[in-house]
Structure formats: structure tokens, C-alpha cells
Design a protein around this motif. Structure first.
Motif, PDB file in Angstrom:
ATOM      1  N   GLN A 125       9.059  10.945 -27.428  1.00 26.79           N
ATOM      2  CA  GLN A 125       8.340  10.318 -28.402  1.00 26.79           C
ATOM      3  C   GLN A 125       9.456   9.566 -29.116  1.00 26.79           C
ATOM      4  OE1 GLN A 125       5.119  10.904 -29.787  1.00 26.79           O
ATOM      5  NE2 GLN A 125       5.287  12.149 -26.847  1.00 26.79           N
ATOM      6  N   VAL A 126       9.327   8.474 -29.704  1.00 29.23           N
ATOM      7  CA  VAL A 126      10.530   7.747 -29.919  1.00 29.23           C
ATOM      8  C   VAL A 126      10.739   7.643 -32.053  1.00 29.23           C
ATOM      9  CG1 VAL A 126      11.603   5.838 -29.712  1.00 29.23           C
ATOM     10  CG2 VAL A 126      10.911   6.454 -27.754  1.00 29.23           C
ATOM     11  N   HIS A 127      11.833   7.949 -32.218  1.00 32.06           N
ATOM     12  CA  HIS A 127      11.640   7.569 -33.377  1.00 32.06           C
ATOM     13  C   HIS A 127      13.620   7.397 -34.751  1.00 32.06           C
ATOM     14  CE1 HIS A 127       8.066  10.339 -33.802  1.00 32.06           C
ATOM     15  NE2 HIS A 127       8.481  10.802 -33.130  1.00 32.06           N
ATOM     16  N   GLU A 128      13.591   6.640 -35.360  1.00 36.07           N
ATOM     17  CA  GLU A 128      14.502   6.123 -35.457  1.00 36.07           C
ATOM     18  C   GLU A 128      14.962   7.088 -36.921  1.00 36.07           C
ATOM     19  OE1 GLU A 128      14.695   1.989 -35.766  1.00 36.07           O
ATOM     20  OE2 GLU A 128      14.300   1.307 -34.115  1.00 36.07           O
ATOM     21  N   PHE A 129      15.805   7.275 -37.674  1.00 37.12           N
ATOM     22  CA  PHE A 129      15.979   7.785 -39.055  1.00 37.12           C
ATOM     23  C   PHE A 129      17.407   8.159 -38.673  1.00 37.12           C
ATOM     24  CE2 PHE A 129      15.058  11.272 -35.771  1.00 37.12           C
ATOM     25  CZ  PHE A 129      15.765  12.266 -35.786  1.00 37.12           C
ATOM     26  N   ALA A 130      18.172   8.454 -40.166  1.00 41.70           N
ATOM     27  CA  ALA A 130      19.335   8.387 -40.624  1.00 41.70           C
ATOM     28  C   ALA A 130      20.020  10.007 -40.323  1.00 41.70           C
ATOM     29  CB  ALA A 130      19.510   7.906 -41.516  1.00 41.70           C
ATOM     30  N   SER A 163      20.623   7.584 -29.760  1.00 38.16           N
ATOM     31  CA  SER A 163      22.394   6.538 -30.248  1.00 38.16           C
ATOM     32  C   SER A 163      21.755   5.202 -31.201  1.00 38.16           C
ATOM     33  CB  SER A 163      22.061   6.004 -28.339  1.00 38.16           C
ATOM     34  OG  SER A 163      21.161   5.118 -28.187  1.00 38.16           O
ATOM     35  N   GLU A 164      22.992   5.039 -31.349  1.00 41.50           N
ATOM     36  CA  GLU A 164      23.272   4.204 -32.735  1.00 41.50           C
ATOM     37  C   GLU A 164      22.215   2.715 -32.462  1.00 41.50           C
ATOM     38  OE1 GLU A 164      27.398   2.660 -34.519  1.00 41.50           O
ATOM     39  OE2 GLU A 164      27.434   3.734 -33.443  1.00 41.50           O
ATOM     40  N   VAL A 165      21.518   2.337 -33.384  1.00 35.56           N
ATOM     41  CA  VAL A 165      20.386   1.493 -32.985  1.00 35.56           C
ATOM     42  C   VAL A 165      20.306   0.620 -33.028  1.00 35.56           C
ATOM     43  CG1 VAL A 165      18.711   0.159 -34.837  1.00 35.56           C
ATOM     44  CG2 VAL A 165      18.906   2.638 -35.061  1.00 35.56           C
ATOM     45  N   HIS A 166      21.731   0.048 -32.961  1.00 32.37           N
ATOM     46  CA  HIS A 166      22.489  -1.280 -32.730  1.00 32.37           C
ATOM     47  C   HIS A 166      22.614  -1.269 -31.489  1.00 32.37           C
ATOM     48  CE1 HIS A 166      26.811  -0.776 -32.307  1.00 32.37           C
ATOM     49  NE2 HIS A 166      26.795   0.115 -33.623  1.00 32.37           N
ATOM     50  N   THR A 167      23.428  -0.223 -30.452  1.00 33.07           N
ATOM     51  CA  THR A 167      23.993  -0.117 -29.475  1.00 33.07           C
ATOM     52  C   THR A 167      22.489   0.077 -28.505  1.00 33.07           C
ATOM     53  OG1 THR A 167      25.630   1.101 -30.607  1.00 33.07           O
ATOM     54  CG2 THR A 167      24.457   1.388 -28.160  1.00 33.07           C
ATOM     55  N   GLN A 168      22.064   0.102 -29.238  1.00 35.98           N
ATOM     56  CA  GLN A 168      20.115   0.351 -28.559  1.00 35.98           C
ATOM     57  C   GLN A 168      19.790  -1.139 -28.386  1.00 35.98           C
ATOM     58  OE1 GLN A 168      19.259   3.106 -26.221  1.00 35.98           O
ATOM     59  NE2 GLN A 168      16.969   1.488 -25.828  1.00 35.98           N
ATOM     60  N   VAL A 169      19.710  -1.676 -29.613  1.00 33.96           N
ATOM     61  CA  VAL A 169      18.568  -2.714 -29.831  1.00 33.96           C
ATOM     62  C   VAL A 169      19.433  -4.086 -28.532  1.00 33.96           C
ATOM     63  CG1 VAL A 169      18.905  -4.920 -31.316  1.00 33.96           C
ATOM     64  CG2 VAL A 169      17.874  -2.672 -32.101  1.00 33.96           C
ATOM     65  N   ASP A 170      21.512  -3.768 -29.005  1.00 32.68           N
ATOM     66  CA  ASP A 170      21.885  -4.884 -27.954  1.00 32.68           C
ATOM     67  C   ASP A 170      21.410  -4.150 -26.512  1.00 32.68           C
ATOM     68  OD1 ASP A 170      23.443  -5.399 -30.022  1.00 32.68           O
ATOM     69  OD2 ASP A 170      25.228  -4.618 -30.050  1.00 32.68           O
ATOM     70  N   LEU A 171      20.870  -3.122 -25.660  1.00 33.22           N
ATOM     71  CA  LEU A 171      21.173  -2.797 -24.872  1.00 33.22           C
ATOM     72  C   LEU A 171      19.724  -4.288 -24.442  1.00 33.22           C
ATOM     73  CD1 LEU A 171      21.219  -1.667 -21.752  1.00 33.22           C
ATOM     74  CD2 LEU A 171      20.304   0.559 -22.823  1.00 33.22           C
ATOM     75  N   GLU A 172      18.498  -3.300 -25.723  1.00 27.57           N
ATOM     76  CA  GLU A 172      17.473  -4.161 -25.391  1.00 27.57           C
ATOM     77  C   GLU A 172      17.796  -5.541 -24.912  1.00 27.57           C
ATOM     78  OE1 GLU A 172      15.217  -2.263 -28.118  1.00 27.57           O
ATOM     79  OE2 GLU A 172      14.726  -0.584 -27.003  1.00 27.57           O
ATOM     80  N   ARG A 173      18.741  -6.049 -25.598  1.00 29.38           N
ATOM     81  CA  ARG A 173      18.599  -7.450 -25.393  1.00 29.38           C
ATOM     82  C   ARG A 173      19.200  -8.047 -24.395  1.00 29.38           C
ATOM     83  NH1 ARG A 173      20.830  -7.957 -31.803  1.00 29.38           N
ATOM     84  NH2 ARG A 173      18.957  -7.756 -33.244  1.00 29.38           N
ATOM     85  N   SER A 174      20.156  -7.467 -23.883  1.00 30.93           N
ATOM     86  CA  SER A 174      20.491  -7.585 -22.274  1.00 30.93           C
ATOM     87  C   SER A 174      19.401  -7.890 -21.795  1.00 30.93           C
ATOM     88  CB  SER A 174      21.501  -6.912 -22.326  1.00 30.93           C
ATOM     89  OG  SER A 174      23.054  -6.748 -23.009  1.00 30.93           O
TER      90      SER A 174
END
Length: 531
Positions: A125-130, A163-174
């Protein structure tokens, strides 16, 4: 269990470890599991080794990880989670839930429901929260949680990697960028390994190299490219040793086999190339994995750029030649000046052969007129200038006299032309050049245009014989003959010659030669009239 707090499951605060339990008499209680001291109980060396191994694995992960039992108590907390949030394993393990310390109280119920709900849901399950940091800050994280089955197969808890969202987004973008480059990119992309052999090739590069993506893998570049392979491999070696160059590089190459079905040599192509050194992100030291070669075919643009530069240079040469010729008192010298300026960057040799003026004693008994060098001065001025007999008269057509050429100028001055001395300046009184029938100069004079010719083979002996047969300087393999015409008359032929180090003449070269020939013919015509 006796593992460190990072890998230790939570225990209730009032229950001592089983190994420390004693009866009132001071004797140790029997092990409820039935195992003796060496029977695999919780304090045996094997279990301690497994716990240490688990702690080391968790602490070595690049992602933050925590785990909860079925009641929501934190059982594991690795070092990356400690780095991200500031809470140590000793402070986190054993806490029930995340409320008040890792998440805001207002969000705790919703977040814990999401996390513990993974025990009843299939897969991850994938979620995003603070989450809250120890110093009061907030970090937006993306989590992946999944159930941890127990010995009976039922869910005994849940683990949560985040992991931090921006790190995950950077990985996905790569990852997305890599997939796009190797599928839909309009640039060719080739990844070569440390042995300089293609390891991954995208569709555009495969089409440019004239083979399928799978067939290119592992093949030496010398099997794919003919010309330019040394430059490409040298660039790879430089990038592996020194790093990527700061600017793109333009490399001219020929692809093996291209044009073979048409019986033509492979065309030269200009590939604008960029190179990147690839290193493993998992190693502490930069160990090169290979080179990424990104290129695009810019042949058409490069040729247009070269053609523009060539036209500007030639226009400037004609301008300079006109300025220099204007200072010559002798018109024939002005014709030579035009020829000398035309040679720069255009040809290795230039020759001027003038049409020999017929004399009254020649075999056909005719002398040239003002309008027809081979005509009869006693002919009717109103007669057909073409010399054709009227239809139906049955009169035979007059035989056209052969064209005789005399060598007048050879440039550069002093160059060996393979024949005797030139005729006196501005005259046609020299010895005729023994051109064979079908010679390009004779064809140009007969057609009133330009004629191109090239040796069929690049063999030195064959090219020498080819040039000698045409009375051209030794080493000539390409010739361009342009007719010299002025005031409606053919005065001669200008021949421009190139050696094996130059390419063959093309249409643009023929147009330039004709432009030079017009100026040379005007100067020669003036010289002959003033003679």
C-alpha cells in the motif's frame, strides 16, 4: 531476544525476559518451550546472530524503515529513519503508535488506520502524509507498507518503508527519463561498457547504425562504422579517463553497408555527439560503468553551413580578383589574374586552351567571319546561320570542322602540364594540344557548357595513366572544363583540375567555374581585339 533496540521487538514493561525468570527458591524455571540452554531458545547464540544480522541489514538500507506489531507498537526503527526524523531507535522502539511524537495528534488516527490497514490488504500500500521531526519540523514522506505474516500464516504486524517525497519523485523522474530516452527520443542514445561495446541502444540509434537493437549489443564499433570509428573510440576513452567534454562534438562517420544495395559508397554523415561518463551510485568511489553516447544527425545543416561559407569565400575571391584585374594594363594578364584567384580552395591546377583561328590555307578553305568562326565570308548574310539546307532541296549538310585547341595559360605558373610550351600571350599561334576525340575540353567547346570528369579508380597507376591520356598534369583524378564564350563566340576552354586528396567536382563547383570563365573570356576577347 537480546538484539539491539533497532531490531528488537517491543516487550511489555512488566514482564522480564524468559531467561531471567526464577522461582522463589532461586532455581531457574523450566523453559516453557521445552528446549534446554542449547535447544534454540531466545538466548541461544544462533538467535543472537540472526538478530544482529537483521539489525545490520535494516541499518544498511537506503530507505527509512519501521515496523509495528498487531497492536501498533513500534518494533523496529532503522538508522535512516533516525537520520530523517531525528528520533533514535531507543526512543522509538516500544512506543505505541505515532501520535504525539512522529505525527500530529490530529492526524494520528487516520495515519495509523492507513498503516495497520495493510495487514488486511493484499500487496503493498502506498500513501503520502507528513511526519514530525524531533526538532518540531514536518517532512512529507511517501510510504510503502505491507503485512508481515507470522508463524501461523496470519498477519502479525506491518512494516513501513518511507522516504522524502522529493527524493522519491527524483528517482521516478530519473527512471521515466531513462525509459523515454530508450524508447521515444529523437536523439540516438548508445550506452557502451568499459570495453567500448554497446550495452543498450535506443531505436533512433539502431536506425542510424543500420541494424536492429538486439543485434548491435556487444559488437565492436569497427563492425558498425567505417570512417570515424577511431574518433568515436578516442572520445569514449577520454570520457572514461577524464570525464565528459564541456561541449558537444561533431564527428563525421560512414556506416558500414549503407548504400551497398545501390552500388554506391556509403555517404558521410555528421553526428553532433555528447558523451557522459556513467558511474555506480552504490559505490563509495566513482567506478566507471561505461559511457553514454547521445548523438543527432546534423548532416544537412552542416552541409548547408559549409555551402554558405564556401559561397561567401568564392564571392569574396571574385571580388578581389576583379579589383586586381582592374589594375592590369594587359587584358590577357587580367585573365590570368582571374584564374589565379579562382584556384584558391577550388582546384590544384587550371589551364586555358584557346580555339585556334582557322587560316585561309586550311583543308576546308574557309576563314572565320565576325559571326561564325567556321563560316564562309562570302555566304549570304541573310542565309540560315545554322548552315542547314532548306527542306526538300536534297543538298548535303556541310561537314563541321574539328575544334583545335592551343594551350595558352597554365596555373599555377611553372607547373608541369605534360605538354610543350604555351602559346604566346593572347595568341593562338602555338602547337595544338593533341586531345583525343571525346576529351572533356573538346566536349565543353562543342556543347557550349561545362563538363565534369573523374577517374573511375583511385589506384595511383591507373589515375596517372588517366591523366596522361588527357594531357593533364600527373596526379589529376578530377577535371572540370568550362567553355570560354564572349560576344556569341567560343574562344576556348578553361580546365580546373583536382588531385586525389580533393573530392570530385559537383554542380555548385560547375556554376562557380562558369562564373570565372565568363570573366576570363571577356578579358581574352579584349586582348584579342587589341592585338
Amino acid at each position: 531476544m537480546t538484539a539491539s533496540p533497532r531490531s528488537e521487538p517491543a516487550r511489555s514493561s512488566g514482564s522480564p525476559p524468559a531467561s531471567d525468570a526464577v522461582d522463589p527458591a532461586g532455581d531457574p524455571k523450566p523453559d516453557p518451550s521445552g528446549a534446554g540452554p542449547q535447544g534454540g531458545g531466545p538466548d541461544c547464540p544462533a538467535d543472537r546472530d540472526d538478530s544482529d544480522l537483521l539489525a545490520a541489514l535494516l541499518d544498511g538500507m537506503d530507505a527509512a524503515l519501521c515496523a509495528f506489531d498487531a497492536d501498533g507498537t513500534v518494533t523496529h526503527w532503522n538508522r535512516e529513519a533516525e537520520r530523517m526524523l531525528g528520533w533514535s531507535a531507543d526512543e522509538a522502539v516500544g512506543r505505541r503508535g505515532l501520535a504525539g511524537w512522529a505525527v500530529r495528534a490530529a492526524d494520528a488516527a487516520e495515519i495509523e488506520t492507513l498503516l495497520l490497514g495493510a495487514m488486511r490488504a493484499p500487496g503493498r500500500q502506498v500513501h503520502e502524509f507528513a511526519l514530525l521531526t524531533k526538532d518540531g519540523g514536518r517532512v512529507l514522506v511517501r510510504t510503502q507498507s505491507a503485512a508481515v505474516p507470522g508463524a501461523d500464516g496470519e498477519a502479525a504486524g506491518v512494516y513501513c518503508a518511507f522516504s522524502e517525497v522529493h527524493t522519491q519523485v527524483d528517482l521516478e523522474r530519473s527512471i521515466a527519463l531513462s525509459e523515454a530516452l530508450f524508447e521515444d527520443a529523437s536523439w540516438g542514445v548508445v550506452l557502451v561498457d568499459a570495453d567500448l561495446r554497446p550495452a543498450v541502444v535506443n531505436g533512433h540509434a539502431a536506425r542510424s547504425l543500420g541494424a536492429g537493437r538486439a543485434t548491435l549489443l556487444g559488437r565492436p564499433l569497427g563492425e558498425l562504422l567505417d570512417q570515424g570509428v577511431e574518433e568515436v573510440e578516442s572520445a569514449f576513452q577520454h570520457v572514461l579517463a577524464e570525464g565528459a567534454p564541456p561541449e558537444p562534438t561533431e564527428i563525421w562517420v560512414t556506416v558500414r553497408g549503407e548504400g551497398a544495395d545501390l552500388g554506391q559508397p556509403p555517404p558521410r554523415r555528421c553526428w553532433r555527439s555528447g558523451f557522459l561518463r556513467l558511474a555506480s551510485p552504490l559505490s563509495e568511489e566513482a567506478v566507471p560503468l561505461g559511457v553514454a553516447w547521445i548523438f543527432r544527425d546534423v548532416t544537412e545543416a552542416k552541409r548547408a553551413e559549409q555551402e554558405g561559407a564556401r559561397m561567401r569565400f568564392r564571392s569574396n575571391q571574385l571580388h578581389r580578383a576583379a579589383r586586381a584585374a582592374a589594375e592590369c594594363e594587359d587584358p590577357f594578364e587580367a585573365a590570368t589574374v582571374y584564374l589565379d584567384f579562382a584556384l584558391a580552395g577550388f582546384a590544384d591546377h587550371a589551364l586555358i586552351d584557346l580555339v585556334r583561328e582557322p587560316s585561309p590555307g586550311r583543308p576546308d578553305g574557309r576563314t572565320p567571319s565576325a559571326t561564325d568562326p567556321g563560316g564562309d565570308p562570302g555566304a549570304d548574310p541573310g542565309a540560315d546561320p545554322s548552315g542547314l539546307a532548306p527542306a526538300g532541296t536534297g543538298a548535303a549538310l556541310p561537314e563541321r570542322p574539328p575544334i583545335v585547341l592551343v594551350r595558352a595559360v597554365a596555373a599555377p605558373a611553372g607547373a608541369a602540364t605534360g605538354i610543350g610550351p604555351n602559346a604566346p600571350a593572347g595568341t593562338t599561334d602555338g602547337i595544338p594540344v593533341a586531345y583525343a576525340a571525346g576529351h572533356p575540353a573538346l566536349q565543353a567547346a562543342d556543347r557550349g557548357g561545362s563538363v565534369r570528369a573523374s577517374a573511375s579508380r583511385a589506384d595511383e597507376e591507373i589515375s596517372t595513366q588517366w591523366a596522361a591520356a588527357r594531357k593533364w598534369p600527373s596526379g589529376t583524378v578530377h577535371g572540370l572544363c568550362a567553355v570560354l564564350r564572349s560576344r556569341g563566340r567560343t574562344l576556348g576552354v578553361a580546365s580546373f583540375l583536382r588531385g586525389a586528396s580533393r573530392r570530385a567536382f559537383d554542380r555548385a563547383d560547375a556554376a562557380y567555374a562558369e562564373d570565372v570563365a565568363v570573366r576570363v573570356a571577356a578579358a581574352i576577347d579584349l586582348a584579342q581585339r587589341l592585338r
